[in-house]
Design a protein around this motif. Structure first.
Motif, PDB file in Angstrom:
ATOM      1  N   LEU A 203      -2.117 -57.975 -64.764  1.00 36.61           N
ATOM      2  CA  LEU A 203      -2.001 -56.904 -63.774  1.00 36.61           C
ATOM      3  C   LEU A 203      -1.790 -55.542 -64.426  1.00 36.61           C
ATOM      4  N   GLN A 204      -0.880 -55.471 -65.389  1.00 35.85           N
ATOM      5  CA  GLN A 204      -0.604 -54.184 -66.037  1.00 35.85           C
ATOM      6  C   GLN A 204      -1.845 -53.648 -66.738  1.00 35.85           C
ATOM      7  N   THR A 205      -2.587 -54.509 -67.397  1.00 34.35           N
ATOM      8  CA  THR A 205      -3.815 -54.084 -68.074  1.00 34.35           C
ATOM      9  C   THR A 205      -4.843 -53.594 -67.059  1.00 34.35           C
ATOM     10  N   LEU A 206      -4.967 -54.298 -65.943  1.00 35.10           N
ATOM     11  CA  LEU A 206      -5.882 -53.868 -64.888  1.00 35.10           C
ATOM     12  C   LEU A 206      -5.523 -52.469 -64.395  1.00 35.10           C
ATOM     13  N   LEU A 207      -4.241 -52.240 -64.146  1.00 35.40           N
ATOM     14  CA  LEU A 207      -3.787 -50.930 -63.665  1.00 35.40           C
ATOM     15  C   LEU A 207      -4.016 -49.848 -64.707  1.00 35.40           C
ATOM     16  N   ARG A 208      -3.723 -50.139 -65.956  1.00 37.02           N
ATOM     17  CA  ARG A 208      -3.936 -49.147 -67.031  1.00 37.02           C
ATOM     18  C   ARG A 208      -5.421 -48.863 -67.244  1.00 37.02           C
ATOM     19  N   ASN A 209      -6.258 -49.877 -67.046  1.00 31.94           N
ATOM     20  CA  ASN A 209      -7.706 -49.668 -67.173  1.00 31.94           C
ATOM     21  C   ASN A 209      -8.237 -48.769 -66.066  1.00 31.94           C
ATOM     22  N   HIS A 210      -7.511 -48.660 -64.974  1.00 33.12           N
ATOM     23  CA  HIS A 210      -7.883 -47.771 -63.866  1.00 33.12           C
ATOM     24  C   HIS A 210      -6.920 -46.583 -63.830  1.00 33.12           C
ATOM     25  N   HIS A 211      -6.733 -45.973 -65.019  1.00 32.86           N
ATOM     26  CA  HIS A 211      -5.768 -44.881 -65.173  1.00 32.86           C
ATOM     27  C   HIS A 211      -6.102 -43.649 -64.351  1.00 32.86           C
ATOM     28  N   GLN A 212      -7.344 -43.519 -63.895  1.00 30.44           N
ATOM     29  CA  GLN A 212      -7.679 -42.377 -63.052  1.00 30.44           C
ATOM     30  C   GLN A 212      -7.027 -42.510 -61.673  1.00 30.44           C
ATOM     31  N   VAL A 213      -6.650 -43.718 -61.298  1.00 29.18           N
ATOM     32  CA  VAL A 213      -6.029 -43.971 -59.989  1.00 29.18           C
ATOM     33  C   VAL A 213      -4.534 -44.248 -60.129  1.00 29.18           C
ATOM     34  N   PHE A 214      -4.151 -45.059 -61.121  1.00 33.89           N
ATOM     35  CA  PHE A 214      -2.769 -45.513 -61.247  1.00 33.89           C
ATOM     36  C   PHE A 214      -2.088 -44.923 -62.468  1.00 33.89           C
ATOM     37  N   LEU A 215      -0.794 -44.694 -62.336  1.00 33.13           N
ATOM     38  CA  LEU A 215       0.042 -44.250 -63.437  1.00 33.13           C
ATOM     39  C   LEU A 215       1.075 -45.339 -63.676  1.00 33.13           C
ATOM     40  N   VAL A 216       1.052 -45.949 -64.852  1.00 34.30           N
ATOM     41  CA  VAL A 216       2.012 -46.989 -65.213  1.00 34.30           C
ATOM     42  C   VAL A 216       2.947 -46.380 -66.246  1.00 34.30           C
ATOM     43  N   HIS A 217       4.243 -46.343 -65.901  1.00 30.81           N
ATOM     44  CA  HIS A 217       5.205 -45.692 -66.784  1.00 30.81           C
ATOM     45  C   HIS A 217       6.572 -46.336 -66.602  1.00 30.81           C
ATOM     46  N   GLN A 218       7.188 -46.725 -67.707  1.00 32.15           N
ATOM     47  CA  GLN A 218       8.537 -47.300 -67.723  1.00 32.15           C
ATOM     48  C   GLN A 218       8.695 -48.453 -66.733  1.00 32.15           C
ATOM     49  N   GLY A 219       7.724 -49.356 -66.720  1.00 31.34           N
ATOM     50  CA  GLY A 219       7.814 -50.556 -65.906  1.00 31.34           C
ATOM     51  C   GLY A 219       7.532 -50.356 -64.427  1.00 31.34           C
ATOM     52  N   CYS A 220       7.073 -49.160 -64.055  1.00 31.95           N
ATOM     53  CA  CYS A 220       6.750 -48.874 -62.657  1.00 31.95           C
ATOM     54  C   CYS A 220       5.298 -48.427 -62.552  1.00 31.95           C
ATOM     55  N   VAL A 221       4.744 -48.553 -61.354  1.00 28.80           N
ATOM     56  CA  VAL A 221       3.378 -48.113 -61.105  1.00 28.80           C
ATOM     57  C   VAL A 221       3.375 -47.249 -59.847  1.00 28.80           C
ATOM     58  N   GLU A 222       2.534 -46.230 -59.864  1.00 31.61           N
ATOM     59  CA  GLU A 222       2.362 -45.351 -58.708  1.00 31.61           C
ATOM     60  C   GLU A 222       0.952 -44.786 -58.734  1.00 31.61           C
ATOM     61  N   LEU A 223       0.525 -44.218 -57.615  1.00 32.37           N
ATOM     62  CA  LEU A 223      -0.763 -43.535 -57.595  1.00 32.37           C
ATOM     63  C   LEU A 223      -0.655 -42.272 -58.434  1.00 32.37           C
ATOM     64  N   ARG A 224      -1.690 -41.985 -59.185  1.00 33.58           N
ATOM     65  CA  ARG A 224      -1.711 -40.748 -59.967  1.00 33.58           C
ATOM     66  C   ARG A 224      -1.788 -39.573 -58.999  1.00 33.58           C
TER      67      ARG A 224
ATOM     68  N   ASN B  42      -0.638 -38.185 -48.640  1.00 32.47           N
ATOM     69  CA  ASN B  42       0.379 -39.201 -48.866  1.00 32.47           C
ATOM     70  C   ASN B  42       0.230 -39.763 -50.281  1.00 32.47           C
ATOM     71  N   LYS B  43       1.138 -39.377 -51.143  1.00 30.28           N
ATOM     72  CA  LYS B  43       1.108 -39.824 -52.535  1.00 30.28           C
ATOM     73  C   LYS B  43       1.592 -41.262 -52.671  1.00 30.28           C
ATOM     74  N   GLY B  44       2.295 -41.760 -51.682  1.00 28.86           N
ATOM     75  CA  GLY B  44       2.847 -43.102 -51.793  1.00 28.86           C
ATOM     76  C   GLY B  44       4.153 -43.062 -52.562  1.00 28.86           C
ATOM     77  N   GLY B  45       4.520 -44.167 -53.157  1.00 31.77           N
ATOM     78  CA  GLY B  45       5.768 -44.245 -53.907  1.00 31.77           C
ATOM     79  C   GLY B  45       5.588 -45.042 -55.174  1.00 31.77           C
ATOM     80  N   LYS B  46       6.702 -45.352 -55.814  1.00 29.61           N
ATOM     81  CA  LYS B  46       6.691 -46.164 -57.037  1.00 29.61           C
ATOM     82  C   LYS B  46       7.115 -47.578 -56.689  1.00 29.61           C
ATOM     83  N   ILE B  47       6.594 -48.517 -57.456  1.00 25.32           N
ATOM     84  CA  ILE B  47       7.018 -49.911 -57.326  1.00 25.32           C
ATOM     85  C   ILE B  47       7.113 -50.487 -58.742  1.00 25.32           C
ATOM     86  N   GLU B  48       8.119 -51.315 -58.957  1.00 23.25           N
ATOM     87  CA  GLU B  48       8.265 -51.947 -60.265  1.00 23.25           C
ATOM     88  C   GLU B  48       7.151 -52.972 -60.447  1.00 23.25           C
ATOM     89  N   LEU B  49       6.656 -53.076 -61.685  1.00 25.93           N
ATOM     90  CA  LEU B  49       5.558 -53.997 -61.974  1.00 25.93           C
ATOM     91  C   LEU B  49       5.891 -55.439 -61.604  1.00 25.93           C
TER      92      LEU B  49
END
Length: 131
Positions: free
Chosen positions: A44-65, A15-22
């Motif tokens: 929050l965005q910095t926290l997610l980007r610092n954990h780039h191995q787990v999260f993908l932040v792109h164009q104002g949305c976040v999802e599991l990598r 289950n890859k999950g989905g995208k959610i807007e930041l």
């Protein structure tokens, strides 16, 4: 948000999950939590980007990598090209990396890691047991 299921070889599902807007994700936290995140790690965005191995932040949305994609890499900043690119390519393969950080997906995701331990650049429970 809809969940995306990835199927491997017609057998295993992940289950890859989905995208959610930041801004929608940030709205799930109270003001006090958002202020604490801002104070501790830049928000929050910095926290997610610092954990780039787990999260993908792109164009104002976040999802599991999606580590089920064999072309998925850590997204490290590219260094200047060296003359011997073949040697550099060999150095960056999963086989040649020393696994020191545990795989978040292996330890936390309900479906585990989408990659087998030998193909994942992170340490799996089976890697630790065999050492």
């Amino acid at each position: 948000m809809t969940n995306e299921i990835v199927v491997f070889g017609g057998k295993r599902k992940w289950n890859k999950g989905g995208k959610i807007e930041l801004n929608e994700l940030a709205g799930l936290f109270g003001d006090d939590v958002r202020q604490q995140l801002k104070k501790e790690c830049g928000g929050l965005q910095t926290l997610l980007r610092n954990h780039h191995q787990v999260f993908l932040v792109h164009q104002g949305c976040v999802e599991l990598r999606d580590w089920s994609d064999v072309n998925c890499e850590l997204g490290k900043k590219r260094k200047k090209k060296r003359r011997n690119t073949n040697q550099q390519q060999q150095h960056n393969t999963v086989d040649n990396c020393r696994k020191t950080k545990p795989c978040w997906f292996d330890t936390t995701h309900p479906d585990g890691c989408p990659r087998v331990a030998q193909d994942c650049p992170f340490l799996h429970k089976t890697d630790a047991a065999s050492s």
